[in-house]
Design a protein around this motif. Structure first.
Motif, mmCIF file in Angstrom:
data_model
loop_
_atom_site.group_PDB
_atom_site.id
_atom_site.type_symbol
_atom_site.label_atom_id
_atom_site.label_comp_id
_atom_site.label_asym_id
_atom_site.label_seq_id
_atom_site.Cartn_x
_atom_site.Cartn_y
_atom_site.Cartn_z
ATOM 1 N N TYR A 1 0.871 -1.130 0.056
ATOM 2 C CA TYR A 1 -0.082 0.126 -0.036
ATOM 3 C C TYR A 1 0.919 1.133 -0.005
ATOM 4 N N PHE A 2 2.064 1.067 -0.053
ATOM 5 C CA PHE A 2 3.112 2.223 -0.294
ATOM 6 C C PHE A 2 3.762 2.288 -1.459
ATOM 7 N N ASP A 3 3.878 3.430 -2.001
ATOM 8 C CA ASP A 3 4.510 3.276 -3.830
ATOM 9 C C ASP A 3 5.693 2.824 -3.734
ATOM 10 N N ASN A 4 6.526 3.018 -2.818
ATOM 11 C CA ASN A 4 7.981 2.241 -3.192
ATOM 12 C C ASN A 4 8.010 1.102 -3.759
ATOM 13 N N CYS B 1 14.351 5.432 -1.076
ATOM 14 C CA CYS B 1 13.589 6.555 -1.286
ATOM 15 C C CYS B 1 12.656 6.773 -0.335
ATOM 16 N N GLY B 2 12.042 7.862 -0.100
ATOM 17 C CA GLY B 2 11.183 7.904 0.827
ATOM 18 C C GLY B 2 11.236 8.900 1.968
ATOM 19 N N GLU B 3 12.425 9.150 2.341
ATOM 20 C CA GLU B 3 12.713 10.145 3.342
ATOM 21 C C GLU B 3 14.387 10.365 2.943
ATOM 22 N N VAL B 4 14.633 11.344 4.186
ATOM 23 C CA VAL B 4 16.160 11.536 3.902
ATOM 24 C C VAL B 4 17.133 10.430 4.351
ATOM 25 N N ALA C 1 21.914 4.540 -4.867
ATOM 26 C CA ALA C 1 21.049 5.664 -5.444
ATOM 27 C C ALA C 1 19.850 6.126 -4.389
ATOM 28 N N ASN C 2 19.895 7.505 -4.499
ATOM 29 C CA ASN C 2 18.834 8.184 -3.750
ATOM 30 C C ASN C 2 17.814 8.845 -4.611
ATOM 31 N N LEU C 3 16.521 7.968 -4.633
ATOM 32 C CA LEU C 3 15.369 8.346 -5.324
ATOM 33 C C LEU C 3 14.501 9.275 -4.327
ATOM 34 N N TYR C 4 13.921 10.160 -5.113
ATOM 35 C CA TYR C 4 12.905 11.152 -4.405
ATOM 36 C C TYR C 4 11.886 11.124 -5.406
ATOM 37 N N GLY C 5 10.461 11.292 -4.341
ATOM 38 C CA GLY C 5 9.447 11.513 -5.033
ATOM 39 C C GLY C 5 8.104 11.130 -4.087
ATOM 40 N N PRO C 6 6.950 11.667 -4.467
ATOM 41 C CA PRO C 6 5.771 11.585 -3.620
ATOM 42 C C PRO C 6 5.061 10.517 -4.515
ATOM 43 N N THR C 7 3.986 9.898 -4.135
ATOM 44 C CA THR C 7 3.108 8.928 -4.395
ATOM 45 C C THR C 7 2.397 9.663 -5.807
ATOM 46 N N GLU C 8 2.380 10.721 -5.759
ATOM 47 C CA GLU C 8 1.604 11.551 -6.723
ATOM 48 C C GLU C 8 2.156 11.816 -8.122
ATOM 49 N N GLY D 1 5.148 20.494 -2.136
ATOM 50 C CA GLY D 1 5.227 20.766 -0.786
ATOM 51 C C GLY D 1 6.516 20.840 -0.208
ATOM 52 N N ASP D 2 7.487 20.279 -1.041
ATOM 53 C CA ASP D 2 8.792 19.924 -0.457
ATOM 54 C C ASP D 2 9.757 21.105 -0.913
ATOM 55 N N LEU D 3 10.656 21.678 0.165
ATOM 56 C CA LEU D 3 11.534 22.731 -0.169
ATOM 57 C C LEU D 3 12.876 22.312 -0.588
ATOM 58 N N SER E 1 13.152 20.693 3.491
ATOM 59 C CA SER E 1 12.183 20.531 4.582
ATOM 60 C C SER E 1 10.767 20.493 3.644
ATOM 61 N N ARG E 2 9.822 20.408 4.698
ATOM 62 C CA ARG E 2 8.481 20.625 4.177
ATOM 63 C C ARG E 2 8.017 21.948 4.422
ATOM 64 N N LYS E 3 6.881 22.343 3.552
ATOM 65 C CA LYS E 3 6.338 23.641 3.677
ATOM 66 C C LYS E 3 5.232 23.329 4.585
ATOM 67 N N ILE F 1 4.684 14.745 7.563
ATOM 68 C CA ILE F 1 6.129 14.201 8.092
ATOM 69 C C ILE F 1 6.520 12.962 7.678
ATOM 70 N N LYS F 2 7.588 12.285 7.756
ATOM 71 C CA LYS F 2 7.999 11.159 7.458
ATOM 72 C C LYS F 2 8.470 10.536 8.770
ATOM 73 N N HIS F 3 7.917 9.512 9.334
ATOM 74 C CA HIS F 3 8.183 8.719 10.528
ATOM 75 C C HIS F 3 8.514 7.505 10.289
ATOM 76 N N HIS G 1 7.134 6.363 7.024
ATOM 77 C CA HIS G 1 5.459 6.318 6.617
ATOM 78 C C HIS G 1 5.217 8.066 6.463
ATOM 79 N N ARG G 2 4.503 8.405 5.495
ATOM 80 C CA ARG G 2 4.045 9.605 5.091
ATOM 81 C C ARG G 2 2.894 9.818 6.081
ATOM 82 N N ILE G 3 2.887 10.869 6.938
ATOM 83 C CA ILE G 3 1.837 11.445 7.929
ATOM 84 C C ILE G 3 1.606 12.614 7.835
HETATM 85 P P1 AMP Z 1 5.354 9.325 -0.332
HETATM 86 O O1 AMP Z 1 4.208 9.824 -0.812
HETATM 87 O O2 AMP Z 1 4.867 8.365 0.762
HETATM 88 O O3 AMP Z 1 6.464 8.525 -0.940
HETATM 89 O O4 AMP Z 1 6.261 10.438 0.417
HETATM 90 C C1 AMP Z 1 6.615 11.559 -0.382
HETATM 91 C C2 AMP Z 1 7.510 12.539 0.550
HETATM 92 O O5 AMP Z 1 8.215 11.857 1.122
HETATM 93 C C3 AMP Z 1 7.974 13.448 -0.461
HETATM 94 O O6 AMP Z 1 7.179 14.658 -0.696
HETATM 95 C C4 AMP Z 1 9.172 14.036 0.617
HETATM 96 O O7 AMP Z 1 8.748 14.922 1.422
HETATM 97 C C5 AMP Z 1 9.705 12.474 1.006
HETATM 98 N N1 AMP Z 1 10.783 12.052 0.306
HETATM 99 C C6 AMP Z 1 10.701 11.321 -0.592
HETATM 100 N N2 AMP Z 1 11.714 10.788 -0.956
HETATM 101 C C7 AMP Z 1 12.817 11.594 -0.197
HETATM 102 C C8 AMP Z 1 14.348 11.614 -0.052
HETATM 103 N N3 AMP Z 1 14.879 10.826 -1.140
HETATM 104 N N4 AMP Z 1 14.898 12.321 0.523
HETATM 105 C C9 AMP Z 1 13.909 13.276 1.227
HETATM 106 N N5 AMP Z 1 12.779 13.352 1.510
HETATM 107 C C10 AMP Z 1 12.190 12.228 0.642
#
Ligand code: AMP
Length: 502
Positions: A199-202, A274-277, A296-303, A392-394, A407-409, A413-415, A418-420
């Motif tokens: 249920y998590f996009d990773n 991916c998913g957090e710092v 590799a550090n991937l970044y991105g939201p579910t959207e 919403g990410d700075l 950081s976030r705007k 948070i990410k805990h 998990h995106r919360i």
């Molecule tokens: P999610 O939709 O659960 O994948 O969460 C997306 C959010 O997780 C992003 O908008 C960021 O705030 C954070 N995030 C995802 N990947 C990274 C990363 N590589 N480094 C820092 N924050 C991340």
């Protein structure tokens, strides 16, 4: 031209039918079995006359069965939406209210649990599914899928207390997975070790890069993620050479020095996250033990379909330095916009990361208000309609023009990966009797959610009640009672002053 993700499974089932596709603690499926069982599900769905283009919920514990159900639903021309079997009833009901599904795939035992939710529709029992060959009916259903049709809806935390269903199309997944498999050169010889819940996009990377290439996917037993040595032994035993985990999972391994005890040097070739710092301090430990692996550090939201930027680690970093999130992926554009929506190109200037491309979701399911707030017209294009997603990410660029996450705007948070939305917890707390004011903050230093309330209550008592409304991972790690809640000039709870109390 590819119009649906099922073409990948058609290919692997045809050309490597006996190759291992999916493995969990209970079973192993070859690509032929994966395909034929999925077709069995599609046949049942089509026989019942359900669809096309309708939601089907999958309510099964994490296993091979979930993935077979996903593909079966896709083959029937519908889209899937997984619901975690651990999720509290209140939240499940909120999701059902948004999704309004009329079909749930589950097991007979779990169906009894599901009947307690606000659901009147039908069930399809996984254990009654038979392997089938493709019929004309299924073929017609598949032929009717176009790449703008939905493949899945994943629910993510919503600030008002209602989870948001992110709508992702076949085309977005095709675009993303083509990039993944080319960039990391994934082939049928590879073995991926899955950590992400479905249920998590990773998990999209795991599910589809293996289905496309013929690589094997091992669903790692959840309990191993708190036992780093057996976890690494598991990877070794099964020849897992590629992992794509949340940094929290990698950190448990590096912090407990497990890499010292189990030599995975000749085994692990790709460590993606991916998913957090990802703190360099922990990454440096991994790099020391696996000097030849690709990190590799991937970044991105579910959207934006899992990820939209990537940094393949190519140089040494000090423990305190930030790890870049890198550069946009192929066929994706990143725009850093300042407060006035001007494009930021210079280094060290902070702006919001906005994304353009095929990976963009089709908004939130039955939620036009939230969709319009996040998926907006590109402010740099006044000539025709073009949507961008505001993350919403700075972020900022460094001197090398690599993107750096800051950081976030907002209050997302990410805990523990998990995106919360802190607002979702606050909504649940506000509904408890006797509490009139509450506020949630995230204590980064201790990695815990802190709840401020205006009534004397014990943490266990509060969490005992919250557990029926929100998932375990959202429960506050600390509760602070402030009978006199600080209020700012606007009459709102003063979060800045509360932050000083952390
Ligand atoms: P999610 O939709 O659960 O994948 O969460 C997306 C959010 O997780 C992003 O908008 C960021 O705030 C954070 N995030 C995802 N990947 C990274 C990363 N590589 N480094 C820092 N924050 C991340």
């Amino acid at each position: 031209m590819q119009s649906n993700v099922l073409e990948w499974l058609e290919y692997t089932a045809k050309y490597m039918p006996e190759k291992t596709a999916l493995v969990d603690e209970q079973e192993l499926l070859t690509f032929r079995e994966y395909h034929d069982k999925s077709i069995g599900i599609a046949e049942e769905i089509l026989r019942s006359g359900y669809g096309p283009k309708k939601p089907v919920v999958v309510y099964i514990e994490k296993s091979v069965k979930v993935l077979v159900s996903f593909m079966g639903i896709a083959y029937s021309g519908n889209f899937y939406s997984p619901i975690d079997t651990e999720m509290p009833a209140t939240r499940v009901n909120k999701i059902l209210e948004v999704l309004k599904p009329e079909l749930v795939i589950t097991t007979k035992v779990l169906a009894d649990e599901f009947k307690a939710f606000a659901y009147q529709g039908r069930f399809l029992f996984y254990e009654e599914i038979e392997e089938r060959e493709e019929s004309e009916k299924v073929q017609n259903a598949v032929d009717s899928i176009i790449d703008t049709d939905l493949l899945y809806v994943l629910f993510t935390s919503g600030s008002t207390g209602v989870p948001k269903g992110v709508c992702i199309t076949h085309g977005s997944v095709i675009d993303y997975i083509d990039w993944v498999t080319k960039t990391f050169e994934i082939t049928e010889k590879d073995v991926l070790g899955n950590q992400a819940p479905f249920y998590f996009d990773n998990s999209i990377l795991d599910i589809y890069s293996t289905m496309k290439t013929g690589a094997a996917l091992y669903i790692i037993p959840q309990k191993l993620f708190s036992q780093p040595v057996p976890l690494l032994e598991y990877l070794k035993e099964h020849g897992v050479n590629t992992i794509f985990w949340v940094p929290s999972a990698l950190i448990v391994v590096s912090k407990l020095r497990a890499l010292k005890n189990v030599d995975t040097k000749g085994i692990l070739r790709r460590v993606l996250f991916c998913g957090e710092v990802m703190p360099n301090k922990q990454l440096n430990i991994w790099r020391k033990f696996l000097p030849d692996a690709v990190f590799a550090n991937l970044y991105g939201p579910t959207e934006i379909t899992d990820a939209c930027t990537c940094y393949i680690v190519d140089r040494a970093f000090g423990d305190e330095e930030p790890l870049p999130i890198g550069f946009p992926m192929r066929n994706t554009d990143i725009m850093v916009l300042d407060d006035e929506d001007h494009l930021v190109t210079e280094p060290e200037i902070v702006g919001e990361l906005c994304v353009r491309g095929t990976g963009l979701a089709r908004g939130y399911y039955r939620n036009p208000e939230k969709t319009q707030a996040a998926f907006v017209q590109n402010p740099l294009n006044d000539a025709y309609e073009e949507k961008i997603y505001r993350t919403g990410d700075l972020v900022k660029y460094n001197e090398r023009h690599e993107l750096i996450y800051l950081s976030r705007k907002d209050f997302q948070i990410k805990h523990m990966g998990h995106r919360i939305e802190l607002g979702e917890i606050e909504t649940a707390v506000s509904s408890l009797p006797g509490i009139s004011l509450c506020c949630c903050l995230y204590d980064e230093r201790h990695s815990r959610i802190v709840l401020f309330i205006d009534q004397e209550r014990k943490k266990d008592e509060i969490n005992g009640q919250l557990k029926t409304m929100i998932p375990e991972y959202m429960l506050p790690g600390k509760v602070i009672v402030k009978e006199e809640m600080p209020i700012n000039a606007n009459g709102k709870i003063d979060r800045v002053r509360l932050k000083e109390l952390l």
